[in-house]
Every structure is written in structure tokens, then in C-alpha cells.
Scaffold this active site. Structure first.
Site, PDB file in Angstrom:
ATOM      1  N   GLU A   9     -21.524  36.750 -14.196  1.00 40.45           N
ATOM      2  CA  GLU A   9     -21.638  38.198 -14.219  1.00 40.45           C
ATOM      3  C   GLU A   9     -21.865  38.658 -15.645  1.00 40.45           C
ATOM      4  O   GLU A   9     -21.198  38.180 -16.565  1.00 40.45           O
ATOM      5  CB  GLU A   9     -20.349  38.806 -13.656  1.00 40.45           C
ATOM      6  N   THR A  11     -23.249  42.282 -18.178  1.00 40.62           N
ATOM      7  CA  THR A  11     -23.022  43.724 -18.272  1.00 40.62           C
ATOM      8  C   THR A  11     -23.769  44.479 -17.178  1.00 40.62           C
ATOM      9  O   THR A  11     -23.254  45.434 -16.610  1.00 40.62           O
ATOM     10  CB  THR A  11     -23.525  44.239 -19.637  1.00 40.62           C
ATOM     11  N   VAL A  15     -24.990  37.476 -10.873  1.00 35.95           N
ATOM     12  CA  VAL A  15     -25.984  36.452 -10.560  1.00 35.95           C
ATOM     13  C   VAL A  15     -25.407  35.487  -9.527  1.00 35.95           C
ATOM     14  O   VAL A  15     -24.282  35.003  -9.673  1.00 35.95           O
ATOM     15  CB  VAL A  15     -26.402  35.698 -11.844  1.00 35.95           C
ATOM     16  N   ASP A 128     -34.906  41.397 -27.298  1.00 37.96           N
ATOM     17  CA  ASP A 128     -33.487  41.028 -27.240  1.00 37.96           C
ATOM     18  C   ASP A 128     -33.333  39.516 -27.355  1.00 37.96           C
ATOM     19  O   ASP A 128     -32.613  38.879 -26.590  1.00 37.96           O
ATOM     20  CB  ASP A 128     -32.826  41.551 -25.962  1.00 37.96           C
TER      21      ASP A 128
HETATM   22  P1  ADP Z   1     -25.459  37.793 -19.732  1.00 41.40           P
HETATM   23  O1  ADP Z   1     -26.647  38.397 -20.435  1.00 41.40           O
HETATM   24  O2  ADP Z   1     -24.169  38.414 -20.084  1.00 41.40           O
HETATM   25  O3  ADP Z   1     -25.445  36.292 -19.792  1.00 41.40           O
HETATM   26  P2  ADP Z   1     -26.667  37.893 -17.117  1.00 41.40           P
HETATM   27  O4  ADP Z   1     -26.503  39.037 -16.183  1.00 41.40           O
HETATM   28  O5  ADP Z   1     -28.025  37.623 -17.613  1.00 41.40           O
HETATM   29  O6  ADP Z   1     -25.625  38.217 -18.224  1.00 41.40           O
HETATM   30  O7  ADP Z   1     -26.126  36.568 -16.456  1.00 41.40           O
HETATM   31  C1  ADP Z   1     -24.776  36.382 -16.109  1.00 41.40           C
HETATM   32  C2  ADP Z   1     -24.470  34.887 -15.948  1.00 41.40           C
HETATM   33  O8  ADP Z   1     -25.181  34.369 -14.815  1.00 41.40           O
HETATM   34  C3  ADP Z   1     -24.948  34.034 -17.116  1.00 41.40           C
HETATM   35  O9  ADP Z   1     -24.005  33.915 -18.117  1.00 41.40           O
HETATM   36  C4  ADP Z   1     -25.223  32.699 -16.439  1.00 41.40           C
HETATM   37  O10 ADP Z   1     -24.020  31.954 -16.327  1.00 41.40           O
HETATM   38  C5  ADP Z   1     -25.681  33.080 -15.062  1.00 41.40           C
HETATM   39  N1  ADP Z   1     -27.155  33.083 -14.930  1.00 41.40           N
HETATM   40  C6  ADP Z   1     -28.001  34.076 -15.277  1.00 41.40           C
HETATM   41  N2  ADP Z   1     -29.277  33.768 -14.988  1.00 41.40           N
HETATM   42  C7  ADP Z   1     -29.259  32.529 -14.457  1.00 41.40           C
HETATM   43  C8  ADP Z   1     -30.276  31.627 -13.964  1.00 41.40           C
HETATM   44  N3  ADP Z   1     -31.569  31.971 -13.957  1.00 41.40           N
HETATM   45  N4  ADP Z   1     -29.886  30.424 -13.491  1.00 41.40           N
HETATM   46  C9  ADP Z   1     -28.568  30.078 -13.498  1.00 41.40           C
HETATM   47  N5  ADP Z   1     -27.573  30.858 -13.952  1.00 41.40           N
HETATM   48  C10 ADP Z   1     -27.893  32.082 -14.419  1.00 41.40           C
END
Ligand code: ADP
Length: 308
Positions: A9, A11, A15, A128
Site C-alpha cells: 500500500e 500513499t 496494490v 518523480d
Molecule cells: P509506493 O510509491 O509507496 O511504493 P505504490 O502505491 O506504488 O506505493 O506501491 C505500494 C507497494 O505495492 C510497493 O511498495 C510494492 O511493494 C507493491 N507494488 C507496487 N507495484 C508493484 C508491481 N508492479 N509489482 C509488484 N509489487 C508492486
């Protein structure tokens, strides 16, 4: 499509791991953008931008977007390539368990450089870039993710917001409130990622925007009309007449901190962290730098260190 478990999760999103009904062995990441918060409008705009740009960009170093759908409450769901091995930030921080050297840094920076070059060729700024947005694929490929802030810069006369890019990776022109900026903002961020990969701690970790500018002055040099013509006209420029002006740091300063990257590596780092965005190297120039053909050669992606 079905969701199987929660992966994480952030901000703006939750996911999940999912699989396509047609192919139960497939694995995808379903990113559900949070709506119904007080920032609803802003967030949904970010989500729409992410979709628009990601779908157009197909490149081995950019996360693939397979599909987009909306669920109840008009939540936006992105079906993304599943990247199970974490991100560069996790590798950088795991200094007990994970060892790497210049050849690995060169491989990662090459993958990042190609991703950013491809974005800029397609008139997209990422805006970013940071280790946490560089996800690692099973084959070791690093993929640029989280295009929530990306937008096209094909219209140079349209002012853009400057509240973008996580502070530690933010270039001085944005800290001074520049409204017209270019791909050079991503190049600066690549420079900060390069520095952090070498040091294994963020190079300039400011607590506030003012503190961030102070750290840039100390680490790079104080922006002045001499080293950056026009800087004093930026809205947020703070005059340094009364303060101590730090001269632009020379190569010896960088060699003392980043010597492991070698003399040619330090040249590249300095060209990415130029104060004046017009003097900063472009993503294309970065890829043409002689560091890539200087020893050591970049590590093959399958030999790169991985989490766990
Ligand atoms: P953040 O930018 O805080 O990492 P995201 O919303 O992008 O937040 O993602 C939350 C978490 O979900 C990530 O830290 C990661 O563990 C997981 N995640 C995000 N995208 C993927 C992906 N494409 N494949 C596997 N895990 C993912």
C-alpha cells in the site's frame, strides 16, 4: 481477472496480486488508485495521467501497463506488469545483506538512463525519479514505475506546476519555483540516484525545501548569475549576497566522495548535477558518455544482486 492477495500500500494506491482468468499461471499487479479522499480531484487527475502516458510507452525499462478498468465508486484500476523483487531503495538500504560495486551501479544507471531517454524522446517527463520508483523484474531488469506525476512537455509555453519530485531528488530550478522546465529535471534526479547508489545513503536529504537548497549549495555550489545566468529572476530565488557563497565544487571534491565510480564516472555524475539546467547533460548525452565503455563493463542483468 481475479485478485489473490494484497502486495502493498502506498500513499495513493493499494496494490494486489492478480491473475488473468484466461491464463491462471499469469501474474499481474493490480494497482487500485484510492479515491473518495479529500484530494479526490487531484488524485484522479494523477491517475488519468499515469494511464495515458504508461499505455503509450513500451520499453524494457519502463513498467508495462496491460489494461485499465474502473470498478465500483469509479475507482481506477491499473493492471501492471508484476515485479516481485522490490525496488532499488530496498537494495541500497540492505547494506548488510547486499553487496555491489561500480559494475552493478553502471548496469542500473544504464537501465535508468535508457528509460528516461525513451520518455524524453516521447515528450514525457517522469518527474518523480527516485530509487523507490525503480522496480526490479525477475530477470534483473530495472523498470521505471509510478508515472503519477508524468506529463507531456511538448508544449513549451504551458506553465507547469513545480510541486513535483520528492524533495531529495528535486532540482534547484524547481526549488526556486521555475514554471518552465524541461527534461533536465529528470536528469538531476538521475544524478541524485547515481550518488545514492554509490554512497548507499541519500546524498542531499533535506528536511524542508529551504534546507534542501542549503544542502545543494554545500554539495554542488551556490547558484549565482555567474554560474547560472537568469537564476536570480526565478520567483523563489533567495539572494546570497550576505551569506557565504559556496563556489561550484570541483572534480577533487567529487573524487573524494565518489571516487569508487572512477574519474570518468565522476565526470558523468558532475554533468548530471550541473546547477544550470541548460548546462546539465541530456539523457541522450548521458547515454553517449564514455563511462559506459570504460572498465568495468556493466554487470549482466541476470548477475545483478536481488533481494532475499
Ligand atoms: P509506493 O510509491 O509507496 O511504493 P505504490 O502505491 O506504488 O506505493 O506501491 C505500494 C507497494 O505495492 C510497493 O511498495 C510494492 O511493494 C507493491 N507494488 C507496487 N507495484 C508493484 C508491481 N508492479 N509489482 C509488484 N509489487 C508492486
Amino acid at each position: 481477472m481475479s485478485k489473490t492477495k494484497k502486495l502493498g500500500e502506498g500513499t495513493y494506491a493499494i496494490v494486489y496480486l492478480g491473475q488473468l482468468k484466461a491464463d491462471p499461471s499469469s501474474q499481474v499487479a493490480i494497482k487500485k488508485i484510492k479515491v473518495n479522499t479529500e484530494y479526490r480531484d487531484g488524485l484522479s487527475m494523477d491517475a488519468i495521467r499515469e494511464v495515458k502516458y504508461l499505455q503509450e510507452l513500451s520499453h524494457p525499462n519502463i513498467i508495462a501497463l496491460h489494461a485499465v478498468f474502473s470498478s465500483k465508486n469509479q475507482n481506477l484500476n491499473l493492471v501492471l506488469e508484476f515485479l516481485p523483487l522490490g525496488d532499488l531503495e530496498m537494495l541500497i538500504k540492505d547494506s548488510e545483506g547486499i553487496r555491489y560495486g561500480t559494475a552493478e551501479v553502471k548496469a542500473w544507471m544504464g537501465m535508468l538512463g535508457r528509460a528516461v531517454w525513451f520518455c524524453h524522446e516521447n515528450f514525457v517527463l517522469h518527474r518523480d525519479i527516485k530509487p523507490n520508483n525503480l522496480l526490479i523484474a525477475a530477470d534483473g531488469e530495472v523498470k521505471l514505475a509510478d508515472f503519477g506525476l508524468a506529463r507531456s512537455f511538448s508544449d513549451p509555453y504551458r506553465p507547469m506546476t513545480y510541486q513535483v519530485i520528492t524533495r531529495w531528488n528535486r532540482p534547484p530550478e524547481l526549488l526556486y519555483g521555475a514554471r518552465f522546465y524541461s527534461g533536465a529535471v529528470d536528469v538531476w534526479s538521475m544524478g541524485t540516484v547515481f550518488a545514492e547508489l554509490i554512497l548507499r545513503v541519500p546524498y542531499m536529504a533535506g528536511n524542508t525545501d529551504i534546507h534542501q537548497l542549503e544542502l545543494i549549495c554545500q554539495a554542488i555550489g551556490t547558484p549565482t548569475e555567474e554560474n547560472w545566468p537568469g537564476v536570480s529572476k526565478l520567483e523563489g530565488y533567495v539572494g546570497y549576497e550576505k551569506a557565504v557563497t559556496v563556489p561550484v565544487r570541483g572534480k577533487d571534491f567529487y573524487l573524494a566522495r565518489f571516487g569508487t565510480a572512477g574519474s570518468v564516472g565522476v565526470d558523468l555524475l558532475m554533468s548530471l548535477l550541473a546547477l544550470d539546467p541548460r548546462k546539465r547533460s541530456t539523457a541522450r548525452q548521458m547515454l553517449e558518455h564514455k563511462w559506459w565503455t570504460t572498465d568495468p563493463r556493466p554487470t549482466a542483468k541476470e548477475d545483478l544482486p536481488k533481494k532475499g
